[in-house]
Design a protein around this motif. Structure first.
Motif, PDB file in Angstrom:
ATOM      1  N   SER A  88       0.810  -1.223   0.000  1.00  0.00           N
ATOM      2  CA  SER A  88       0.000   0.000   0.000  1.00  0.00           C
ATOM      3  C   SER A  88       0.839   1.267   0.000  1.00  0.00           C
ATOM      4  CB  SER A  88      -0.921   0.010   1.228  1.00  0.00           C
ATOM      5  OG  SER A  88      -0.158   0.037   2.424  1.00  0.00           O
ATOM      6  N   GLU A  91      -0.339   4.241  -1.968  1.00  0.00           N
ATOM      7  CA  GLU A  91      -1.647   4.774  -1.599  1.00  0.00           C
ATOM      8  C   GLU A  91      -1.558   5.923  -0.593  1.00  0.00           C
ATOM      9  OE1 GLU A  91      -4.522   3.872  -2.852  1.00  0.00           O
ATOM     10  OE2 GLU A  91      -3.740   2.228  -4.085  1.00  0.00           O
ATOM     11  N   PHE A  92      -0.410   6.090   0.064  1.00  0.00           N
ATOM     12  CA  PHE A  92      -0.310   7.045   1.164  1.00  0.00           C
ATOM     13  C   PHE A  92       0.942   7.898   1.045  1.00  0.00           C
ATOM     14  CE2 PHE A  92      -2.560   3.317   2.868  1.00  0.00           C
ATOM     15  CZ  PHE A  92      -3.732   3.919   3.303  1.00  0.00           C
ATOM     16  N   LYS A 104      -4.080  10.120   2.383  1.00  0.00           N
ATOM     17  CA  LYS A 104      -4.441   9.212   1.293  1.00  0.00           C
ATOM     18  C   LYS A 104      -4.214   9.919  -0.045  1.00  0.00           C
ATOM     19  CE  LYS A 104      -6.328   5.531  -0.592  1.00  0.00           C
ATOM     20  NZ  LYS A 104      -5.865   5.858  -1.951  1.00  0.00           N
ATOM     21  N   MET A 238      -8.359   4.135   5.011  1.00  0.00           N
ATOM     22  CA  MET A 238      -8.879   5.278   4.257  1.00  0.00           C
ATOM     23  C   MET A 238      -9.244   4.851   2.851  1.00  0.00           C
ATOM     24  SD  MET A 238      -5.956   8.109   5.151  1.00  0.00           S
ATOM     25  CE  MET A 238      -5.504   8.542   6.822  1.00  0.00           C
ATOM     26  N   ASP A 241      -9.491  10.458  -1.577  1.00  0.00           N
ATOM     27  CA  ASP A 241      -8.326  11.286  -1.842  1.00  0.00           C
ATOM     28  C   ASP A 241      -8.214  12.437  -0.844  1.00  0.00           C
ATOM     29  OD1 ASP A 241      -6.117  12.409  -3.234  1.00  0.00           O
ATOM     30  OD2 ASP A 241      -7.469  13.776  -4.301  1.00  0.00           O
TER      31      ASP A 241
END
Length: 251
Positions: A88, A91-92, A104, A238, A241
């Motif tokens: 992930s 994603e962050f 996010k 989360m 966006d």
């Protein structure tokens, strides 16, 4: 009221169905010539003291040592930092001097899925752990968050609370409504978590949550206390966006 259970992706994703000049003395005539030297000697200590308070003539006044400000206390650091998993990482964005802010990046491709990011704190049997999270930004189009604890590597056990209703879910079970009624968390709310794994009075551990200055509520009283079990770690999930939370020193 129960709804569909959270379903896991390979890295622990969850479904989002939960939907702050002194006054002069009296005037006196000049002393006589024969006593002038003695008078000057008597006043010399007073002149030194006066210089300390008001400074020499034409010079900068010295600070009164009795009025010095106390040194400022250094702010406490957060108890851990955010660390996305390898799966992930895109994603962050993790920022802040202590890596205490997680944001996010972009909407997750699946509309009803939330992606987890964990903290570096490892919670073991026998410990008492506290941390606080500030909800800095909740995107209006996808405001859902889930917070709580998961096992090492985002494996079970999962114990999560939703931001939209404060409903709770265990592992793959259905969401269960808050006993005191639904409560939506909002931007600016500060959430205070406590995980008690000491097992003092119960055979299992306890996860509690207090919102802002409110009283703590027990969310779960069934955290496993196995000697050989995986450690627990704090998580936030989360989807939208620019959703953003900040880790704060424990209250």
């Amino acid at each position: 009221a129960a709804v569909s259970p959270p379903s896991a992706m390979s890295f622990g994703s969850q479904r989002a169905h939960d939907g702050a000049v002194a006054d002069a003395g009296p005037w006196a005539p000049a002393p006589a010539a024969e006593s002038r030297a003695a008078a000057c000697d008597a006043l010399r200590p007073l002149g030194v003291f006066n210089s300390l308070l008001h400074g020499p003539v034409g010079g900068r006044a010295l600070a009164d040592p009795t009025q010095r400000r106390a040194p400022r206390a250094r702010p406490l650091p957060p108890p851990f930092m955010w660390q996305p998993s390898r799966e992930s990482a895109r994603e962050f964005e993790v920022s802040g001097q202590a890596r205490e802010v997680v944001t996010k990046l972009g909407d997750f491709r699946e509309r009803d899925v939330l992606v987890p990011v964990a903290g570096t704190l490892q919670m073991f049997r026998g410990g008492l752990y506290r941390w606080s999270v500030l909800l800095e930004r909740l995107p209006p189009h996808r405001p859902q968050l889930q917070l709580g604890v998961q096992g090492a590597g985002h494996r079970k056990p999962w114990r999560l609370v939703s931001s939209t209703r404060c409903a709770v879910a265990r592992d793959d079970e259905l969401w269960v409504s808050r006993p005191g009624g639904d409560r939506a968390l909002e931007e600016g709310d500060r959430l205070h978590f406590q995980v008690d794994l000491r097992g003092l009075h119960l055979p299992c551990g306890v996860l509690s949550l207090a919102v802002n200055s409110g009283p703590p509520e027990v969310l779960f009283d069934d955290l496993p206390l196995k000697r050989d079990g995986p450690y627990l770690m704090p998580v936030v999930l989360m989807a939208g966006d620019q959703a953003q939370v900040r880790l704060c020193p424990a209250a």
